[in-house]
Design a protein around this motif. Structure first.
Motif, PDB file in Angstrom:
ATOM      1  N   GLU A 293       0.832  -1.203   0.000  1.00 15.01           N
ATOM      2  CA  GLU A 293       0.000   0.000   0.000  1.00 15.01           C
ATOM      3  C   GLU A 293       0.864   1.248   0.000  1.00 15.01           C
ATOM      4  N   GLY A 294       0.472   2.218  -0.816  1.00 10.01           N
ATOM      5  CA  GLY A 294       1.201   3.480  -0.900  1.00 10.01           C
ATOM      6  C   GLY A 294       0.270   4.664  -0.730  1.00 10.01           C
ATOM      7  N   TYR A 295       0.838   5.851  -0.889  1.00  7.40           N
ATOM      8  CA  TYR A 295       0.067   7.071  -0.647  1.00  7.40           C
ATOM      9  C   TYR A 295       0.578   8.185  -1.552  1.00  7.40           C
ATOM     10  N   GLY A 296      -0.358   8.987  -2.001  1.00  9.47           N
ATOM     11  CA  GLY A 296       0.000  10.158  -2.779  1.00  9.47           C
ATOM     12  C   GLY A 296      -1.234  10.880  -3.260  1.00  9.47           C
ATOM     13  N   ALA A 304       4.011   9.670  -2.930  1.00 12.69           N
ATOM     14  CA  ALA A 304       4.764  10.361  -1.885  1.00 12.69           C
ATOM     15  C   ALA A 304       5.360   9.372  -0.891  1.00 12.69           C
ATOM     16  N   ALA A 305       4.637   8.290  -0.615  1.00 15.05           N
ATOM     17  CA  ALA A 305       5.105   7.291   0.359  1.00 15.05           C
ATOM     18  C   ALA A 305       4.598   5.929  -0.047  1.00 15.05           C
ATOM     19  N   THR A 306       5.280   4.901   0.420  1.00 14.37           N
ATOM     20  CA  THR A 306       4.825   3.544   0.144  1.00 14.37           C
ATOM     21  C   THR A 306       5.481   2.568   1.107  1.00 14.37           C
ATOM     22  N   ASN A 307       4.810   1.443   1.295  1.00 12.17           N
ATOM     23  CA  ASN A 307       5.432   0.333   2.000  1.00 12.17           C
ATOM     24  C   ASN A 307       6.465  -0.312   1.080  1.00 12.17           C
ATOM     25  N   ARG A 308       7.355  -1.062   1.667  1.00 12.77           N
ATOM     26  CA  ARG A 308       8.297  -1.877   0.916  1.00 12.77           C
ATOM     27  C   ARG A 308       8.048  -3.333   1.285  1.00 12.77           C
ATOM     28  N   GLY A 309       8.742  -4.226   0.652  1.00 14.42           N
ATOM     29  CA  GLY A 309       8.583  -5.628   0.997  1.00 14.42           C
ATOM     30  C   GLY A 309       9.313  -5.992   2.279  1.00 14.42           C
ATOM     31  N   ILE A 318       0.770   3.427   5.349  1.00 14.29           N
ATOM     32  CA  ILE A 318       1.079   3.839   3.975  1.00 14.29           C
ATOM     33  C   ILE A 318       2.588   3.842   3.753  1.00 14.29           C
ATOM     34  N   GLY A 319       3.327   3.246   4.714  1.00 13.34           N
ATOM     35  CA  GLY A 319       4.768   3.126   4.572  1.00 13.34           C
ATOM     36  C   GLY A 319       5.498   4.374   5.003  1.00 13.34           C
ATOM     37  N   TRP A 320       6.611   4.640   4.312  1.00 12.81           N
ATOM     38  CA  TRP A 320       7.353   5.856   4.617  1.00 12.81           C
ATOM     39  C   TRP A 320       7.727   6.531   3.301  1.00 12.81           C
ATOM     40  N   GLY A 384       8.818   5.261  12.106  1.00 11.63           N
ATOM     41  CA  GLY A 384       8.754   6.093  10.910  1.00 11.63           C
ATOM     42  C   GLY A 384       7.702   5.706   9.908  1.00 11.63           C
ATOM     43  N   PHE A 385       6.838   4.732  10.256  1.00 10.69           N
ATOM     44  CA  PHE A 385       5.729   4.363   9.370  1.00 10.69           C
ATOM     45  C   PHE A 385       4.588   5.368   9.548  1.00 10.69           C
ATOM     46  N   PHE A 386       4.059   5.826   8.405  1.00  8.18           N
ATOM     47  CA  PHE A 386       2.940   6.764   8.435  1.00  8.18           C
ATOM     48  C   PHE A 386       1.622   5.996   8.302  1.00  8.18           C
ATOM     49  N   PHE A 387       0.607   6.506   8.974  1.00  9.36           N
ATOM     50  CA  PHE A 387      -0.724   5.920   8.934  1.00  9.36           C
ATOM     51  C   PHE A 387      -1.724   7.001   8.539  1.00  9.36           C
ATOM     52  N   LEU A 388      -2.531   6.708   7.535  1.00 10.29           N
ATOM     53  CA  LEU A 388      -3.562   7.641   7.093  1.00 10.29           C
ATOM     54  C   LEU A 388      -4.796   7.450   7.964  1.00 10.29           C
TER      55      LEU A 388
END
Length: 494
Positions: A293-296, A304-309, A318-320, A384-388
């Motif tokens: 999942e990502g975000y932008g 702008a941000a995304t998770n990685r594996g 939404i990752g970092w 450092g993980f962002f949450f919407l």
């Protein structure tokens, strides 16, 4: 620097390989490069050059790539429009950007002509077969217009039909850099096949599907309209390895009786709206594939941000930020919020738009000290993980208590009978706002059962007092649930 250079470079390496396919139709890198050069020649013949705006109103067809890169090649600015727009909307957008030309799909000719009638915009219609024959008679413009990194490449219009439309100016550097980042993060290569289910007129599909595919030398197999059964057929037939979609697409596939093992998908990426946690878990448990999942936003080109594996994934987040991009959460007092506290997400980096077209006031409100204020509420954890959390405008204030609709929606999605859910506030004479939910179902359930299910899992002031059922929730063309379109007459209240 011109975004069209990416195509020309790829064509030099991969001229005979397919880049855009739609069932039996195919464009190779070499053919796409040549046809886009001829489209640029056609535009030059009409006196269109650097800085001129050219609107395009095309579905997900190979001709989209020809027109898109041809306009950019000429140094003009692409103004992508939803093919399903109505006359009044078309007129508003064309009038606002002062487009010299509207290139539209033949099936939308009547609406396009009506919309452009009150403007100074000329119309040109793309008819399959005839379009390519026409371009064969045009001298190719092989020289690609030299553009600066900060020159506008695309103007995307914000969704919504009320008030003055806002055009988001994205530069060649914005879009080229974001596409390169997506290609690198997904490790896209010449053997990858990307499912082109996202609308190409929208920045998500344009950057993450079209431009990232071309940057990597991969292949994009197009789907003009998303339908779960058809998507499954194309995934299996064409050996799709990368599926980028919005939550509603992933939900539709989950519900389809023909869906089974999808471990052949190397990358599943979700964006555009929050992905319910239960959907993410179901893909892992039932299909053997992981959704990243990502975000932008369109204003951020869009990623702008995304998770990685692996360790870079945190379910529900939404990752970092992606490379070169900064994000933080701002409190109401204008200072950075502490970890865990909810505030507005702000973004700074090379992906942030140039500004809103001819709207310095709106630009100044959105971009302050180099930071773009997204209007989205979120939080960041100690790692450092962002949450919407939710959109600022969607927050409900019930009797002085703050309710975030997404939190309640997540609980509704946990119920096995719920397929889609939208929670929103409605005016209340004493409380200010009351909480309402509109739900589409995959199995029968009563309003009382659903209300009790949520009531057991959230604070007393958060559960929806009123629940309505609909067959399908209204969706935008990009797969977002349109809460503004939810009206009681369209629903069956309980």
């Amino acid at each position: 620097m011109n975004l069209a250079d990416r195509l020309h470079t790829a064509a030099g390496r991969l001229g005979g390989r397919a880049v855009l396919t739609l069932d039996e139709a195919e464009l190779t890198y070499g053919t796409l490069d040549e046809l886009s050069a001829r489209l640029a020649g056609l535009l030059r013949g009409r006196g269109i050059g650097p800085g001129d705006r050219v609107a395009i109103m095309l579905p997900n067809v190979p001709e989209f790539g020809v027109v898109y890169y041809g306009v950019l090649r000429a140094g003009a600015v692409v103004v992508p429009l939803d093919p399903l727009l109505k006359r009044r909307e078309i007129a508003a957008y064309l009038g606002d950007c002062g487009a010299r030309l509207l290139i539209a799909w033949h099936a939308f000719a009547e609406t396009a002509e009506a919309g452009s009638a009150s403007t100074s915009t000329d119309c040109f219609f793309v008819v399959p077969g005839e379009f390519r024959r026409l371009l064969r008679g045009v001298a190719a413009e092989h020289e690609i217009a030299g553009m600066g990194a900060d020159d506008t490449a695309v103007i995307h219009y914000t969704s919504g039909t009320t008030g003055r439309p806002k055009g988001i100016e994205l530069t060649h550097a914005n879009l080229g850099g974001n596409a390169a980042t997506v290609a690198r993060m997904h490790a896209l290569g010449v053997d990858d096949v990307v499912l082109g289910a996202l609308p190409l007129y929208h920045t998500f599909g344009q950057t993450c599907s079209l431009n990232a595919t071309v940057h990597a030398g991969a292949r994009l197999t197009l789907l003009p309209r998303f339908e779960a059964g058809r998507a499954l057929e194309v995934i299996r037939r064409d050996g799709v390895t990368v599926f980028q979609g919005v939550p509603t697409m992933f939900i539709a596939l989950l519900d389809h009786p023909g869906a089974s093992d999808m471990s052949m998908l190397r990358v599943c990426a979700s964006g555009g709206a929050a992905l319910p946690l239960d959907v993410l878990r179901a893909y892992q448990d039932r299909f053997g594939c992981q959704i990243i999942e990502g975000y932008g936003l369109s204003e951020t080109s869009p990623v702008a941000a995304t998770n990685r594996g692996g360790d870079g994934l945190r379910a529900g987040s939404i990752g970092w930020p992606i490379r070169g991009v900064e994000m933080k959460v701002m409190a109401e007092d204008g200072r950075e919020a502490p970890c865990g506290a909810i505030g507005e997400i702000v973004v700074r980096g090379p992906n942030v738009m140039k500004g809103y077209w001819n709207d310095p006031v709106a630009t100044a409100e959105a971009i302050r000290d180099g930071w773009f204020y997204t209007g989205d509420l979120g939080r960041v954890d100690d790692d450092g993980f962002f949450f919407l959390v939710d959109r600022r405008r969607d927050v409900i204030i019930r009797g002085g208590y703050t309710v975030y609709p997404r939190e309640v929606e997540e609980v509704l999605y946990e119920h096995p009978a719920v397929r889609q859910a939208a929670v929103f506030g409605v005016p209340h004479p004493e409380l200010g706002e009351e909480i309402e939910a509109t739900v589409s179902l995959r199995a029968p359930v009563t309003c009382e059962d659903l209300r009790d299910f949520v009531k057991e899992r959230v604070a007393a002031y958060k559960y929806p007092r009123r629940i309505s059922f609909v067959a399908e929730l209204p969706m935008s063309a990009t797969g977002k649930i349109l809460k503004s379109a939810l009206t009681r007459p369209a629903a069956t209240p309980r």
